[in-house]
Design an enzyme around this catalytic site. Structure first.
Site, PDB file in Angstrom:
ATOM      1  N   PHE A 142     -10.379   8.000   1.166  1.00  0.00           N
ATOM      2  CA  PHE A 142     -10.257   7.125  -0.003  1.00  0.00           C
ATOM      3  C   PHE A 142      -9.340   5.978   0.362  1.00  0.00           C
ATOM      4  O   PHE A 142      -8.136   6.165   0.576  1.00  0.00           O
ATOM      5  CB  PHE A 142      -9.713   7.854  -1.234  1.00  0.00           C
ATOM      6  CG  PHE A 142      -9.671   6.943  -2.441  1.00  0.00           C
ATOM      7  CD1 PHE A 142     -10.808   6.754  -3.205  1.00  0.00           C
ATOM      8  CD2 PHE A 142      -8.524   6.249  -2.777  1.00  0.00           C
ATOM      9  CE1 PHE A 142     -10.798   5.881  -4.300  1.00  0.00           C
ATOM     10  CE2 PHE A 142      -8.502   5.374  -3.862  1.00  0.00           C
ATOM     11  CZ  PHE A 142      -9.644   5.198  -4.623  1.00  0.00           C
ATOM     12  N   ASP A 227      -3.313   4.191   6.648  1.00  0.00           N
ATOM     13  CA  ASP A 227      -3.278   3.826   5.240  1.00  0.00           C
ATOM     14  C   ASP A 227      -2.184   4.653   4.573  1.00  0.00           C
ATOM     15  O   ASP A 227      -2.394   5.805   4.203  1.00  0.00           O
ATOM     16  CB  ASP A 227      -4.647   4.088   4.602  1.00  0.00           C
ATOM     17  CG  ASP A 227      -4.690   3.725   3.125  1.00  0.00           C
ATOM     18  OD1 ASP A 227      -3.610   3.556   2.517  1.00  0.00           O
ATOM     19  OD2 ASP A 227      -5.797   3.637   2.566  1.00  0.00           O
ATOM     20  N   LYS A 256       1.275   0.174  -3.780  1.00  0.00           N
ATOM     21  CA  LYS A 256       1.729   1.043  -4.861  1.00  0.00           C
ATOM     22  C   LYS A 256       3.242   0.975  -5.082  1.00  0.00           C
ATOM     23  O   LYS A 256       3.734   0.093  -5.757  1.00  0.00           O
ATOM     24  CB  LYS A 256       1.242   2.468  -4.621  1.00  0.00           C
ATOM     25  CG  LYS A 256      -0.285   2.604  -4.703  1.00  0.00           C
ATOM     26  CD  LYS A 256      -0.729   4.033  -4.708  1.00  0.00           C
ATOM     27  CE  LYS A 256      -2.241   4.172  -4.690  1.00  0.00           C
ATOM     28  NZ  LYS A 256      -2.911   3.684  -5.905  1.00  0.00           N
TER      29      LYS A 256
END
Length: 401
Positions: A142, A227, A256
């Site tokens: 993801f 990531d 984030k």
């Protein structure tokens, strides 16, 4: 007359696209590890906006930095320079050991940026034949939901109905070093991978996997792109999750928690080679690197390190993990995690994790189900021992029942 929970949910359903299925709670305020709904009910947030709120909700020092900068200058575009960008570069590079920084807004933009840059690097530096570059990715990955990214997703919900997709990606099972080795060709320019697969259910690779990946990437001239948008910035009890295996990526993606939840901020952190191929006009973002974003990110990084949130994540993560492991329940299949990135996988016979998340909501815990049978748990890194113990009690009551 103030709107009710039911009326707000009805309006969302009537006017909004149905691309999310949230729990039926309407939040209006947050502070630290807690959030409150419009009826005044308090909840312990065990999702942290998918790890965007590592520093806790509405951290006062980040809020202060945001207000002060918003009074002065918010946006210039990159057509002009601003006084916050260079200090942001300097501070994040010093903290992470990076040589080049490219600021963007969302995590998905950071991923897309890395893909563009590493393909160009493959052609101009590695010497791969034009338009033949391949990037290896993992099954169940993801990395976001843009067109480029869903094209190499293996999730049917992410892909179905959105094609045709861009070529140039090879898939391997996550954590399988032999499969990764076999997938390498002369056209391989990068391996894009999450240190822990979060959306897939907090899946942790075998010990030594990333050390072996690093060695293969170095030997074959492959750019290792980690990531760390969810795993980075303290979530796993280290600044970056790569530190658990004592490796360094060539390109690291953060987002984030880079803003503490105040503003969309992401960044590509790189060696000089990969980002060095980009020239003026070849990539950019109107909002990327704006002064408001940079001021917020600088404050977010400062409180993360100065207030020992990373160390607290390691200590409280161990306590939380042990507490969940000690729950005696026939429906718990496995407890796994690292730091405060945790998951409880339930037996499929339990009927899915959603109903348990709904039961936890009634007991003052907000957590999120993923992949059907897994409850993800990721509270803000400011959580304390008493709050962890109380949370474990709620999980025990729900999962034993």
């Amino acid at each position: 007359m103030s709107p009710t929970t039911a009326s707000l949910i009805e309006t969302e359903y009537r006017l909004g696209a149905h691309n999310y299925k949230p729990l039926d709670v309407v939040l209006s305020r947050g502070e630290g590890v807690h959030v409150w709904d419009i009826d005044g009910n308090r909840y312990l947030d065990c999702l942290s906006a998918y790890s965007a709120v590592n520093q806790g909700h509405c951290h006062p020092k980040i809020l202060e930095a945001m207000i002060e900068q918003a009074k002065k200058l918010t946006l210039t575009s990159r057509a002009f320079r601003n006084e916050q960008l260079a200090p942001f570069y300097e501070e994040i590079a010093a903290l992470t050991g990076s040589h080049k920084v490219l600021p963007m807004n969302s995590g998905a933009e950071a991923v897309e940026t890395a893909i563009k840059a590493v393909r160009k690097w493959g052609y101009e530096v590695k010497g791969v034949e034009r338009d033949k570059a391949e990037i290896i990715v993992c099954n169940n990955n993801f990395h976001g939901r843009t067109m480029g990214i869903v094209g190499f997703s293996t999730d049917p919900d992410a892909r179905e109905g959105f094609g045709p997709f861009a070529p140039g990606f090879r898939h391997v099972p996550f954590g399988d070093i032999d499969a990764f080795r076999a997938a390498i060709t002369e056209n391989t320019v990068a391996f894009l991978v999450e240190p822990i697969q979060g959306e897939a259910g907090v899946l942790i690779p075998p010990a030594g996997y990333f050390a072996a990946v690093r060695e293969l990437c170095t030997r074959h001239g492959i750019t290792l792109i980690l990531d760390e948008i969810q795993t980075g910035l303290g979530r796993t009890g280290k600044l970056l999750a790569e530190e658990h295996e004592k490796i360094e990526a060539d390109v690291t993606l953060v987002g984030k928690a880079l803003s503490g939840g105040f503003y969309p901020v992401s960044a590509v952190l790189s060696n000089s080679e990969v980002l060095g191929v980009l020239k003026p006009g070849q990539h950019g973002s109107t909002f990327g690197g704006n002064p408001l974003a940079c001021a917020i990110a600088r404050a977010a990084l400062r409180v993360l390190t100065e207030e020992d949130m990373i160390g607290n994540a390691a200590r409280m993560g161990e306590r939380f993990h042990q507490g969940l492991t000690d729950i005696r329940s026939n429906i718990i299949k496995e407890v796994r995690g690292r730091g405060l990135m945790l998951a409880v996988e339930l037996d499929p016979a339990a009927g899915g994790a959603r109903k348990y998340c709904e039961a936890l909501k009634e007991r003052g815990i907000l957590a999120k189900d993923t992949h059907g049978d897994t409850i993800r748990i990721a509270p803000p890194l400011v959580i304390n021992a008493d709050q962890v113990d109380w949370a474990v009690e709620q999980f025990a009551a729900v999962l034993r029942d």
